[in-house]
Design an enzyme around this catalytic site. Structure first.
Site, PDB file in Angstrom:
ATOM      1  N   GLY A  53       0.839  -1.196   0.000  1.00 44.00           N
ATOM      2  CA  GLY A  53       0.000   0.000   0.000  1.00 44.00           C
ATOM      3  C   GLY A  53       0.868   1.238   0.000  1.00 44.00           C
ATOM      4  O   GLY A  53       2.063   1.163   0.306  1.00 44.00           O
ATOM      5  N   CYS A  80       5.071  -6.510   1.591  1.00 44.49           N
ATOM      6  CA  CYS A  80       5.509  -5.117   1.643  1.00 44.49           C
ATOM      7  C   CYS A  80       4.846  -4.378   2.814  1.00 44.49           C
ATOM      8  O   CYS A  80       5.109  -4.684   3.961  1.00 44.49           O
ATOM      9  CB  CYS A  80       5.236  -4.454   0.287  1.00 44.49           C
ATOM     10  SG  CYS A  80       6.137  -2.915   0.081  1.00 44.49           S
ATOM     11  N   TYR A  81       3.953  -3.447   2.548  1.00 48.32           N
ATOM     12  CA  TYR A  81       3.259  -2.745   3.643  1.00 48.32           C
ATOM     13  C   TYR A  81       2.635  -3.762   4.606  1.00 48.32           C
ATOM     14  O   TYR A  81       2.712  -3.616   5.822  1.00 48.32           O
ATOM     15  CB  TYR A  81       2.167  -1.835   3.065  1.00 48.32           C
ATOM     16  CG  TYR A  81       1.392  -1.064   4.115  1.00 48.32           C
ATOM     17  CD1 TYR A  81       1.834   0.177   4.552  1.00 48.32           C
ATOM     18  CD2 TYR A  81       0.218  -1.585   4.676  1.00 48.32           C
ATOM     19  CE1 TYR A  81       1.131   0.880   5.523  1.00 48.32           C
ATOM     20  CE2 TYR A  81      -0.483  -0.891   5.644  1.00 48.32           C
ATOM     21  CZ  TYR A  81      -0.029   0.347   6.058  1.00 48.32           C
ATOM     22  OH  TYR A  81      -0.717   1.042   7.021  1.00 48.32           O
ATOM     23  N   HIS A 167       7.781  -8.250  -3.680  1.00 49.67           N
ATOM     24  CA  HIS A 167       6.454  -8.532  -4.240  1.00 49.67           C
ATOM     25  C   HIS A 167       6.431  -9.866  -5.002  1.00 49.67           C
ATOM     26  O   HIS A 167       6.793  -9.907  -6.169  1.00 49.67           O
ATOM     27  CB  HIS A 167       6.029  -7.397  -5.185  1.00 49.67           C
ATOM     28  CG  HIS A 167       5.672  -6.149  -4.444  1.00 49.67           C
ATOM     29  ND1 HIS A 167       4.393  -5.871  -4.029  1.00 49.67           N
ATOM     30  CD2 HIS A 167       6.450  -5.128  -4.008  1.00 49.67           C
ATOM     31  CE1 HIS A 167       4.385  -4.721  -3.369  1.00 49.67           C
ATOM     32  NE2 HIS A 167       5.617  -4.249  -3.350  1.00 49.67           N
ATOM     33  N   GLU A 169       4.016 -11.345  -6.243  1.00 47.79           N
ATOM     34  CA  GLU A 169       2.956 -11.415  -7.255  1.00 47.79           C
ATOM     35  C   GLU A 169       3.391 -10.896  -8.620  1.00 47.79           C
ATOM     36  O   GLU A 169       2.711 -11.134  -9.613  1.00 47.79           O
ATOM     37  CB  GLU A 169       1.710 -10.654  -6.770  1.00 47.79           C
ATOM     38  CG  GLU A 169       1.839  -9.127  -6.685  1.00 47.79           C
ATOM     39  CD  GLU A 169       2.498  -8.623  -5.407  1.00 47.79           C
ATOM     40  OE1 GLU A 169       3.200  -9.420  -4.739  1.00 47.79           O
ATOM     41  OE2 GLU A 169       2.339  -7.428  -5.076  1.00 47.79           O
ATOM     42  N   ASP A 225     -19.439  -9.890 -21.714  1.00 44.04           N
ATOM     43  CA  ASP A 225     -19.996 -10.117 -20.380  1.00 44.04           C
ATOM     44  C   ASP A 225     -21.460 -10.572 -20.439  1.00 44.04           C
ATOM     45  O   ASP A 225     -21.834 -11.547 -19.806  1.00 44.04           O
ATOM     46  CB  ASP A 225     -19.871  -8.854 -19.517  1.00 44.04           C
ATOM     47  CG  ASP A 225     -18.419  -8.408 -19.391  1.00 44.04           C
ATOM     48  OD1 ASP A 225     -17.524  -9.224 -19.692  1.00 44.04           O
ATOM     49  OD2 ASP A 225     -18.175  -7.250 -19.012  1.00 44.04           O
ATOM     50  N   LYS A 365     -11.878 -10.165 -16.157  1.00 46.43           N
ATOM     51  CA  LYS A 365     -12.259 -10.223 -17.580  1.00 46.43           C
ATOM     52  C   LYS A 365     -11.735 -11.498 -18.262  1.00 46.43           C
ATOM     53  O   LYS A 365     -12.482 -12.155 -18.989  1.00 46.43           O
ATOM     54  CB  LYS A 365     -11.706  -8.990 -18.294  1.00 46.43           C
ATOM     55  CG  LYS A 365     -12.246  -8.805 -19.702  1.00 46.43           C
ATOM     56  CD  LYS A 365     -13.607  -8.176 -19.656  1.00 46.43           C
ATOM     57  CE  LYS A 365     -14.228  -8.000 -20.999  1.00 46.43           C
ATOM     58  NZ  LYS A 365     -15.494  -7.264 -20.882  1.00 46.43           N
TER      59      LYS A 365
END
Ligand code: XMP
Length: 509
Positions: A53, A80-81, A167, A169, A225, A365
């Protein structure tokens, strides 16, 4: 269904974390850090991930987590944060660094830690932080270090607390995906198995439970969608679903026929297809202002939809193709911000429903597309590029007429055909033709011509907020241009748009 809760502290990669977890077979949900503990920790939660963050845990009003969350008995991974928050809450110290560390770093891992099992060491990880963890409580173990920071990762195995300063990710952390897998399968004991096939089965059961023997109405636009939504609902509740497809006359070539063919003939959906071309065209007569065009089209759409809905009689539910990024709440700021998004430009408000059904609200998506493929939707529908609600009306500069619509449809069709032939259709975010209101002089054979100029727009983008013009190879452009002027008699000039967004928008109006 087991789930990982990703607790959102406002970091830029938060949605990506949820994606990565899902990619390795566990359902993950992003919830704001301001959510109550009871929402974060439920019978289905098997572990939590605290995100990064922009704030500093040293700030007085830094976002925290609900009281007692660290000792909820479930494994927690702080990133991290999130890691700094865990360290500080547990009694460690966080300090400001003189310099922000941003970029790749070589990190040495303690491979005894279950988080780093099968991870090569040292290995590259992605850092992006200003503060760092200075010290940890005695019963915490440092499990990774880099040249810059001594505490690049930590654990307190009894309390199931884990933290990483980098990180995992992002792709730049070489073994990041493995670390997330380790957290899920070794630490949280995940069973896995989240994939589109069993998601579809679960969704079908859930829809049946929710709808009972009620009736459901869905506005089908032909976009990804709503198409996936209709297919899923059809599988779940069959005839209890009615879809209304409004052919505004502003769609691209063959699009309306294709929607009707696929849904009525192939999937046997209860489909009401309304040919409203004349209504839209007559309301658009003489209108040149882009905002007015949008407004007219939005209003007319709702009007047609409502008229059809009334004919059906009482319907208990309205279905919408809302997807996950549209409903994510942000945990940062004073109030949780909930974006609401309507695929068809607005909700009818003169018809009463008992409830709204949004079967895609858990999906990103690309997961919606994967679900569409799983359900057997044709590729052209699953991979359809974004198309604005007001359709071709905002790609015709000036007054919209039937003649101009037909010219544009032909030009656009050639453009799309050639892009697909060149294998670029999934590489370019969006590509379409625009009919300008400019005419210019040309020469064809021995004849002077005075015809329309079209513009071709093709952009690369992540999320349509910013975009760059696509570098389509010259020979592909040459082929497109040559086909357009040869095959569409009313066009004698083709321009390629080389503006990015900003300052230009993707669409022309
Ligand atoms: P702009 O032109 O604002 O477009 O750069 C960004 C993205 O949004 C799409 N777009 C719309 N989609 N209704 C929609 O459903 C609209 O009125 C609308 N206007 C723009 C556009 O195609 C692009 O993907």
């Amino acid at each position: 269904m087991e789930r990982i809760v990703v607790v959102d502290f406002g970091g830029q990669y938060d949605q990506l974390i949820a994606r990565r977890v899902r990619d390795v077979g566990v359902y993950a949900e992003l919830l704001p850090c301001t959510a109550e503990k009871g929402r974060l920790v439920t019978d289905e939660t098997i572990g939590l991930i605290f995100t990064g963050g922009p704030a500093s845990v040293l700030d007085e009003d830094a976002p925290g987590c609900p009281d007692g969350l660290l000792d909820c008995g479930l494994p927690i991974l702080g990133i991290c944060y999130g890691a700094q928050l865990i360290a500080r809450e547990a009694g460690g110290q966080v300090a400001a660094s003189e310099k922000r560390e941003y970029g790749s770093a070589l990190v040495s891992y303690d491979r005894e830690s279950p988080l780093f099992a099968r991870v090569p060491s040292p290995d590259t990880a992605w850092m992006s932080h200003s503060d760092h963890i200075e010290s940890l409580p005695d019963d915490f173990l440092i499990t990774a270090s880099s040249a810059n920071i001594r505490i690049a990762a930590f654990q307190q195995a009894q309390r199931q607390l884990y933290g990483v300063q980098f990180h995992p990710e992002v792709n730049n952390t070489n073994s990041g995906q493995r670390m997330l897998e380790n957290f899920l399968y070794r630490i949280c004991g995940a069973k896995g198995g989240w994939n589109m096939k069993n998601y579809a089965e679960q969704a079908v059961k859930r829809i049946r439970r929710e709808v009972g023997d009620g009736k459901v109405l869905l506005a089908l636009s032909g976009g990804v969608d709503s198409a996936v939504c209709a297919t899923l609902l059809q599988r779940a509740i069959g005839d209890q679903l009615t879809c209304v497809f409004v052919d505004t006359g502003l769609l691209r070539k063959h699009e309306a026929e294709e929607v009707i063919r696929v849904f009525r003939d192939e999937f046997k959906v209860n489909l009401i297809a309304v040919n409203a071309k004349d209504r839209f065209l007559s309301r658009l007569k003489g209108v040149i202002d882009p905002e007015q065009k949008r407004k007219i089209i939005g209003e007319e759409f709702i009007r047609v939809f409502e008229e059809e809905a009334k004919k059906i009689g009482r319907v208990e539910f309205l279905a919408q193709g809302t997807i996950y990024p549209d409903v994510v709440e942000s945990g940062v700021g004073d109030a949780a911000l909930i974006k609401s998004h309507h695929n068809v430009g607005g909700l009818p408000d003169h018809i009463e429903f008992d409830g709204i059904i949004e079967p895609l609200r858990d999906l990103f998506k690309d997961e919606v597309r994967a679900l569409g493929e799983e359900l057997g939707l044709p590729e052209a529908m699953v991979w359809r590029q974004p198309f604005p609600g007001p359709g071709l009306a905002i790609r015709i500069i000036g007054e919209v007429t039937e003649e101009k619509l037909n010219i544009l449809r032909d030009v656009d069709w050639i453009f799309r055909e050639e892009i697909a032939k060149a294998g670029l259709d999934r590489k370019i975010w969006q590509y379409f033709a625009v009919l300008t209101d400019m005419r210019s002089v040309g020469v064809m054979g021995d004849e002077r011509t005075y015809d329309y100029t079209t513009a071709l727009r093709a952009v690369t983008s992540e999320d349509a907020m910013t975009a760059d013009w696509a570098r389509i190879p010259e020979d592909v452009l040459a082929q497109i241009s040559s086909r357009i002027v040869n095959e569409v008699p009313q066009v004698n000039r083709v321009l390629y748009d080389i503006t990015s967004k900003p300052p230009a928008t993707i669409e022309y109006e």
